[in-house]
Design a protein around this motif. Sequence first.
Motif, short mmCIF file in Angstrom:
data_model
loop_
_atom_site.label_atom_id
_atom_site.label_comp_id
_atom_site.label_asym_id
_atom_site.label_seq_id
_atom_site.Cartn_x
_atom_site.Cartn_y
_atom_site.Cartn_z
N GLY A 1 0.95 3.86 -2.78
CA GLY A 1 0.41 5.34 -2.35
C GLY A 1 -1.28 5.16 -2.40
O GLY A 1 -1.94 6.11 -2.24
N GLY A 2 -1.55 3.94 -1.80
CA GLY A 2 -3.21 3.80 -1.67
C GLY A 2 -3.47 2.33 -2.01
O GLY A 2 -2.52 1.52 -2.38
N ALA A 3 -4.82 1.91 -2.18
CA ALA A 3 -5.06 0.46 -2.39
C ALA A 3 -4.96 0.21 -3.79
O ALA A 3 -4.98 -1.02 -4.42
CB ALA A 3 -6.65 0.27 -2.06
N GLU A 4 -5.19 1.24 -4.63
CA GLU A 4 -5.01 0.91 -6.05
C GLU A 4 -3.81 1.69 -6.73
O GLU A 4 -3.49 2.72 -6.43
CB GLU A 4 -6.33 1.33 -6.85
CG GLU A 4 -7.45 0.58 -6.24
CD GLU A 4 -7.71 -0.68 -6.87
OE1 GLU A 4 -7.02 -0.72 -7.80
OE2 GLU A 4 -8.80 -1.39 -6.51
N ILE A 5 -3.27 1.20 -7.60
CA ILE A 5 -2.23 1.88 -8.53
C ILE A 5 -2.83 3.03 -9.44
O ILE A 5 -3.78 2.84 -9.86
CB ILE A 5 -1.60 0.75 -9.38
CG1 ILE A 5 -0.27 1.45 -9.86
CG2 ILE A 5 -2.40 0.39 -10.61
CD1 ILE A 5 0.85 0.60 -10.29
N GLN B 1 0.86 -1.27 -0.01
CA GLN B 1 -0.07 0.00 0.01
C GLN B 1 0.72 1.29 -0.23
O GLN B 1 0.46 2.40 -0.73
CB GLN B 1 -1.03 0.02 1.29
CG GLN B 1 -1.93 -0.96 1.32
CD GLN B 1 -3.50 -0.12 1.02
OE1 GLN B 1 -4.18 -0.54 0.14
NE2 GLN B 1 -3.71 0.61 2.18
N PHE B 2 2.04 1.05 0.70
CA PHE B 2 2.97 2.53 0.78
C PHE B 2 3.44 2.64 -0.73
O PHE B 2 3.50 3.81 -1.29
CB PHE B 2 4.01 2.25 1.79
CG PHE B 2 5.15 3.16 1.63
CD1 PHE B 2 5.05 4.55 2.29
CD2 PHE B 2 6.27 2.81 1.11
CE1 PHE B 2 6.12 5.26 2.18
CE2 PHE B 2 7.56 3.56 1.01
CZ PHE B 2 7.27 4.85 1.32
#
Lengths: 276, 292
Positions: A190-194, A186-187
């Motif tokens: 930068g979130g749940a989705e690319i 996730q890091f």
Amino acid sequence: MAIATRTRKSPRRERLEAAVNYPIDWLEERSGLIGGIRYFLFRKVPGDTNWFHTLGSATLTAFLVQAVTGVILAMYYKPEPKTAYASIQHITNDVTLGWLVRGMHKWGASVFIILMFFHMARVFLFGAYKYPRELNWIIGVMLLVIGMLEGFTGYLLPWDQTAYWATIVGINLNGTAPFLGPYIAQFLRGGAEIGPDTLARFYSMHMLLIPGAIFALIGLHLYLVVRLGVSSPPWSKEAAGADWVEEQEVSTDGRRAGLTRPVPRNYVRGQRGDSA
Amino acid sequence: MEPEHRDQPHLPGPTVYPIGFAAGVATLLVGLVVSPTVIAPIGGAIAMPAPATAPAVPADVGEAAMPPPAPGERFARSRFLEGATLGLGGVIGGVVTVPVLGMALGPAFGKQGKHRVDLGSIDNFPQGDWEIAHFFLHPDEGEVTRRTAYIRYNGLLSGKPSFTIISNRCAHLGCPVQPNGPSFPDQTKNFGTGGGQEVTLIKMLPAGGFGCPCHGGQYDTEGNRTAGPPVRSLDRYEYAIDNGHLILGKTYSVAHVDGTGSTAVIHRYGLAGPGQHIDGWEQIFYPLQPPH
Ligand code: HEM
Ligand code: FES
């Protein structure tokens, strides 16, 4: 008397030397920089170093090439999902010498990694990682890891199909690490989705965070190389522990030198009397 | 007690040279723009004259500023200054580090985020047929949020439409799985469903289930792994029927599916990344997931 006349300098030459020395003296008096350069460059190295010892400097050169070409590429690259691919095409096809600078950066990346491994192999096979140089090996391992991270983050930037899917697989690979994996993935995304944030954060890591860390670690690495001196090859007659250890027994601080400590600066080759 | 001064002037005496130098350089730079031939040389001339340098005083001549402290002696003020430097430095460091780390690491704990994708009327999905559905998770963010799902309409289950909606994200490392069978691009439907959403439906026949191009993972038509490196079944989408439209919601992970079609029993878990075990003993390696 030829010698005497040659050592007498003509007034013209003296004036020339004064003109050259003035700025150098000016700098040195105010900064001590020249002394620093002498400390860094004019040091004693074992007489039987060979070409394999240049692999570290070769790696350094490769990294500097990456730094310089990267800075220039950053002047034209646009880290946005909608513009990234097009800006790379622009660099390759339109910008003056863009194809060359991009090619240097792209191929140089592999050269840098390969040279790092060659240098590491040299250090390993020569046993140069042993006391007192373990810390430099450890710093080297850190350089290896973040060097490869640099490659990983750079690979996404062209934003083509290869880049995109290789990065997806790479991020998910990190995601399978036990316990922390899901958070690492996730890091990196930068979130749940690319998405747009993924590209921006990879760019930031690739051009600021990781190169900064590499520069800092290279500084430490070279400081230790200078401080500890370069080790001799394993077949060297001057190898640590040879007969001259006895003579080196007392170094300036009263502790034993030679086997474990760098040879004092005033040590002169051939002093030990067995060569002749 | 006032320290005793011997009446010795500082050498060299105070001078306005630094100010003259700055003014000279400024004039020079302005001159280069407005009048390189007149003003610039004047500026240069102002900046040129160097101050007199006094001969350096050897360190062992002159007075010591202060007697050296006795070995081990520490002044209260020096101890205070040390504490203040460390303390204040720590506070400043913390004040900078906390928000910076928070901003960098925040997304690691972020949610999957809500999305609600309108795939249009369910009449587009004939019973028993498969469709490849392309759509945007967030139409305003464009191409990067394009996703693909494999959709089959299973007919009614106790009066409600039943769909099988499989995510194309491979459960090994996330490559896009492909149908093992023909697709029929001539039977493509393109339509918008509002809010910038563009849906593409392509009829297909995944007779051999699904296969992954990256490392050869294979799945059957329910998304169960049949071969290769994937560790579980393919993820699925939640769905709802709203005004006769098929609406996609969150994705969730699936350990395996028993049975087929509308009566399939889905062993459902919260969304996990590809390659992460959600059942079996290996699940102990992934005890915590970011919130979903
Ligand atoms: C950015 C990458 C690196 C750069 C620029 C670099 C640079 C250098 C340079 C210039 C030297 C001087 C001696 C020589 O050239 O052989 C050196 C020595 C050394 N390096 Fe590296 N290095 C890098 C990575 C590594 C790695 C990956 C390792 C091992 C894990 C490593 C371990 C060492 C050790 C132990 C020495 C001391 C060798 C001796 O004194 O004989 N370095 N490095
Ligand atoms: S990503 Fe599908 S098999 Fe590896």
